[in-house]
Structures are given as structure tokens and as C-alpha cells.
Design a protein around this motif. Structure first.
Motif, PDB file in Angstrom:
ATOM      1  N   ASP A 120     -10.202 -19.032  28.736  1.00 21.16           N
ATOM      2  CA  ASP A 120      -9.782 -18.428  29.980  1.00 21.16           C
ATOM      3  C   ASP A 120     -10.235 -17.181  29.837  1.00 21.16           C
ATOM      4  O   ASP A 120     -10.391 -16.677  29.008  1.00 21.16           O
ATOM      5  N   ARG A 121     -10.630 -16.397  31.122  1.00 24.41           N
ATOM      6  CA  ARG A 121     -11.753 -15.568  31.361  1.00 24.41           C
ATOM      7  C   ARG A 121     -10.756 -14.577  31.412  1.00 24.41           C
ATOM      8  O   ARG A 121     -10.756 -13.393  30.451  1.00 24.41           O
ATOM      9  N   GLU A 122      -9.014 -14.656  31.926  1.00 31.23           N
ATOM     10  CA  GLU A 122      -7.966 -13.669  30.937  1.00 31.23           C
ATOM     11  C   GLU A 122      -7.517 -13.906  30.044  1.00 31.23           C
ATOM     12  O   GLU A 122      -7.219 -12.634  28.728  1.00 31.23           O
ATOM     13  N   LYS A 123      -7.911 -14.153  28.931  1.00 24.61           N
ATOM     14  CA  LYS A 123      -7.621 -14.565  27.676  1.00 24.61           C
ATOM     15  C   LYS A 123      -8.660 -13.763  27.089  1.00 24.61           C
ATOM     16  O   LYS A 123      -8.317 -13.721  25.395  1.00 24.61           O
ATOM     17  N   TRP A 124      -9.490 -14.327  27.085  1.00 27.14           N
ATOM     18  CA  TRP A 124     -10.283 -13.763  26.516  1.00 27.14           C
ATOM     19  C   TRP A 124     -10.971 -11.684  26.802  1.00 27.14           C
ATOM     20  O   TRP A 124     -11.095 -11.414  25.716  1.00 27.14           O
ATOM     21  N   GLU A 125     -10.238 -12.010  28.299  1.00 22.69           N
ATOM     22  CA  GLU A 125     -10.721 -10.445  27.520  1.00 22.69           C
ATOM     23  C   GLU A 125      -9.415  -9.806  27.483  1.00 22.69           C
ATOM     24  O   GLU A 125      -9.809  -8.752  26.103  1.00 22.69           O
ATOM     25  N   GLN A 126      -8.281 -10.663  27.256  1.00 23.70           N
ATOM     26  CA  GLN A 126      -6.765  -9.910  26.507  1.00 23.70           C
ATOM     27  C   GLN A 126      -7.729  -9.516  24.559  1.00 23.70           C
ATOM     28  O   GLN A 126      -7.585  -8.960  23.939  1.00 23.70           O
ATOM     29  N   ALA A 127      -7.883 -11.140  24.350  1.00 25.18           N
ATOM     30  CA  ALA A 127      -8.973 -10.445  23.253  1.00 25.18           C
ATOM     31  C   ALA A 127      -9.869 -10.033  23.006  1.00 25.18           C
ATOM     32  O   ALA A 127      -9.558  -9.396  21.542  1.00 25.18           O
ATOM     33  N   ARG A 128     -10.752  -9.933  22.956  1.00 24.42           N
ATOM     34  CA  ARG A 128     -12.099  -8.884  23.465  1.00 24.42           C
ATOM     35  C   ARG A 128     -11.539  -7.243  23.279  1.00 24.42           C
ATOM     36  O   ARG A 128     -12.790  -6.999  22.554  1.00 24.42           O
ATOM     37  N   ASP A 129     -10.436  -6.893  24.217  1.00 27.30           N
ATOM     38  CA  ASP A 129     -10.160  -5.469  24.007  1.00 27.30           C
ATOM     39  C   ASP A 129      -9.145  -5.630  22.481  1.00 27.30           C
ATOM     40  O   ASP A 129      -8.309  -4.120  22.701  1.00 27.30           O
ATOM     41  N   SER A 130      -9.027  -6.730  22.114  1.00 25.11           N
ATOM     42  CA  SER A 130      -7.743  -5.260  20.985  1.00 25.11           C
ATOM     43  C   SER A 130      -8.580  -5.255  20.191  1.00 25.11           C
ATOM     44  O   SER A 130      -7.888  -5.016  19.179  1.00 25.11           O
ATOM     45  N   GLY A 131      -9.564  -5.458  19.790  1.00 23.65           N
ATOM     46  CA  GLY A 131     -10.734  -5.307  18.886  1.00 23.65           C
ATOM     47  C   GLY A 131     -11.024  -6.080  17.439  1.00 23.65           C
ATOM     48  O   GLY A 131     -10.549  -7.329  18.249  1.00 23.65           O
ATOM     49  N   THR A 132     -11.514  -5.960  16.223  1.00 25.17           N
ATOM     50  CA  THR A 132     -11.984  -6.448  15.876  1.00 25.17           C
ATOM     51  C   THR A 132     -10.401  -7.058  15.018  1.00 25.17           C
ATOM     52  O   THR A 132     -10.751  -8.124  13.994  1.00 25.17           O
ATOM     53  N   GLY A 133      -9.631  -6.554  14.792  1.00 26.50           N
ATOM     54  CA  GLY A 133      -7.905  -6.316  13.661  1.00 26.50           C
ATOM     55  C   GLY A 133      -8.154  -5.565  12.782  1.00 26.50           C
ATOM     56  O   GLY A 133      -7.710  -6.214  11.913  1.00 26.50           O
ATOM     57  N   PHE A 134      -9.443  -5.242  12.322  1.00 30.84           N
ATOM     58  CA  PHE A 134      -9.751  -4.353  10.933  1.00 30.84           C
ATOM     59  C   PHE A 134      -8.466  -2.984  10.888  1.00 30.84           C
ATOM     60  O   PHE A 134      -9.725  -2.549  11.938  1.00 30.84           O
ATOM     61  N   ASN A 135      -7.942  -2.527  11.501  1.00 32.09           N
ATOM     62  CA  ASN A 135      -7.448  -1.427  10.813  1.00 32.09           C
ATOM     63  C   ASN A 135      -7.557  -0.394   9.320  1.00 32.09           C
ATOM     64  O   ASN A 135      -7.716  -1.089   8.274  1.00 32.09           O
ATOM     65  N   ASP A 136      -8.180   0.947   9.933  1.00 30.28           N
ATOM     66  CA  ASP A 136      -8.404   1.787   8.597  1.00 30.28           C
ATOM     67  C   ASP A 136      -9.282   1.298   8.049  1.00 30.28           C
ATOM     68  O   ASP A 136      -9.332   1.585   6.434  1.00 30.28           O
ATOM     69  N   GLY A 137     -10.668   0.630   8.069  1.00 31.57           N
ATOM     70  CA  GLY A 137     -11.343  -0.172   7.405  1.00 31.57           C
ATOM     71  C   GLY A 137     -11.118  -1.147   6.598  1.00 31.57           C
ATOM     72  O   GLY A 137     -12.641  -1.218   5.528  1.00 31.57           O
ATOM     73  N   GLU A 138     -10.193  -2.151   7.017  1.00 33.74           N
ATOM     74  CA  GLU A 138      -9.323  -2.990   5.344  1.00 33.74           C
ATOM     75  C   GLU A 138     -10.685  -3.790   6.278  1.00 33.74           C
ATOM     76  O   GLU A 138     -10.190  -4.740   7.622  1.00 33.74           O
ATOM     77  N   LEU A 139     -11.439  -4.147   6.003  1.00 38.41           N
ATOM     78  CA  LEU A 139     -12.322  -5.543   6.052  1.00 38.41           C
ATOM     79  C   LEU A 139     -12.121  -6.706   4.776  1.00 38.41           C
ATOM     80  O   LEU A 139     -11.817  -6.510   3.918  1.00 38.41           O
TER      81      LEU A 139
END
Length: 148
Positions: A120-139
Motif C-alpha cells: 500500500d503506498r502509504e505503508k510503503w512511504e512509512q516503511a521507507r521513511d523509517s530508515g534502515t533500522g540500523f542505529n549507531d552503526g549496528e549492522l
């Protein structure tokens, strides 16, 4: 290989017009025969049939006695539907899958190499804008040494 993001619309019957740039590849790879299923991110996954079959075989070969495996089997195989691209390059998304992914008229098709994600376009935009989910270089360990 399927790449890119396409903003699309579902018609009133729940049909999706596959972007022209992907139609020929799908015709060659699978004669327009696809499998669509539910993903845990509340989007849908679209696979060319030949790419889906080994995934399903591997998953169903796992023991369903493990509740986590059984849940994954229920999700991926239970929701899986065979669909076929029509002469106009459209695929029909069933009401059950549209409901699962909360698809409205406006959707996004995201190429992911051997498959597509349908959001769904709105859900995609939310997921996209949330970033990669990696904080402070946590890979994750699998990405150590990976570079773009």
C-alpha cells in the motif's frame, strides 16, 4: 532481475498492471505465471513461478512440529496463490491478499531481484521513511564488510 520502484493503481476489480519494463522478462522467465503470497511486513510478495517452487519445497521440507516453522509455513504457503498475467499485462490480486496487506487503490511495486514486493503506498512511504533500522552503526553480522 527486477529493480526499481513503481507507483501504480489497482483497478476496481483489484487488478494491477505490471510495468511494461517487467512484462517481457516475466513472459520469458515464467510465461506470466506468478505466485503471490503474504509477507510478515504486511506487504505481498510476487515471485515468478519457477523461483517460488524451490522456496516452497524447502520450507515444506522443514518440520512442522516447530511452532515457528509451522507459523512461517502457514504464512507463506497458506496465503500463496497462483496468478497469471493477462494479455494486457495485468494480474488479479485476490480480496484476501488485498485485505491482508491493507491495499488501497494506490500501491507501490518494488523490485527485489528475483521477486517483487507490493505495498500500500502509504505503508510503503512509512516503511521507507523509517530508515534502515540500523542505529549507531549496528549492522547484522551478515552485513559486516558490505559496502555500497
Amino acid at each position: 532481475m527486477f529493480r526499481g520502484v513503481a507507483n501504480l493503481s489497482l483497478d476496481s476489480k483489484g487488478r494491477l498492471a505490471v510495468p511494461a519494463r517487467h512484462r517481457e522478462a516475466l513472459a520469458v522467465r515464467c510465461a506470466g505465471r506468478l505466485v503471490i503470497t503474504a509477507d510478515f511486513d504486511k506487504c505481498l510478495l510476487l515471485y515468478p513461478l519457477p523461483d517460488w517452487e524451490p522456496i516452497q519445497q524447502q520450507l515444506m521440507a522443514k518440520s512442522s512440529l516447530n511452532p515457528r516453522i509451522r507459523n512461517l509455513q502457514r504464512q507463506l504457503v497458506g496465503y500463496a496463490e497462483d496468478i497469471e498475467m493477462d494479455a494486457a499485462g495485468r494480474v488479479l490480486i485476490s480480496p484476501a491478499l488485498r485485505n491482508f496487506a491493507s491495499l488501497s487503490k494506490n500501491v507501490v511495486l518494488v523490485g527485489q531481484g528475483n521477486k517483487f514486493e507490493l505495498w500500500d503506498r502509504e505503508k510503503w512511504e512509512q516503511a521507507r521513511d523509517s530508515g534502515t533500522g540500523f542505529n549507531d552503526g549496528e549492522l547484522p553480522p551478515e552485513l559486516e564488510g558490505f559496502s555500497l
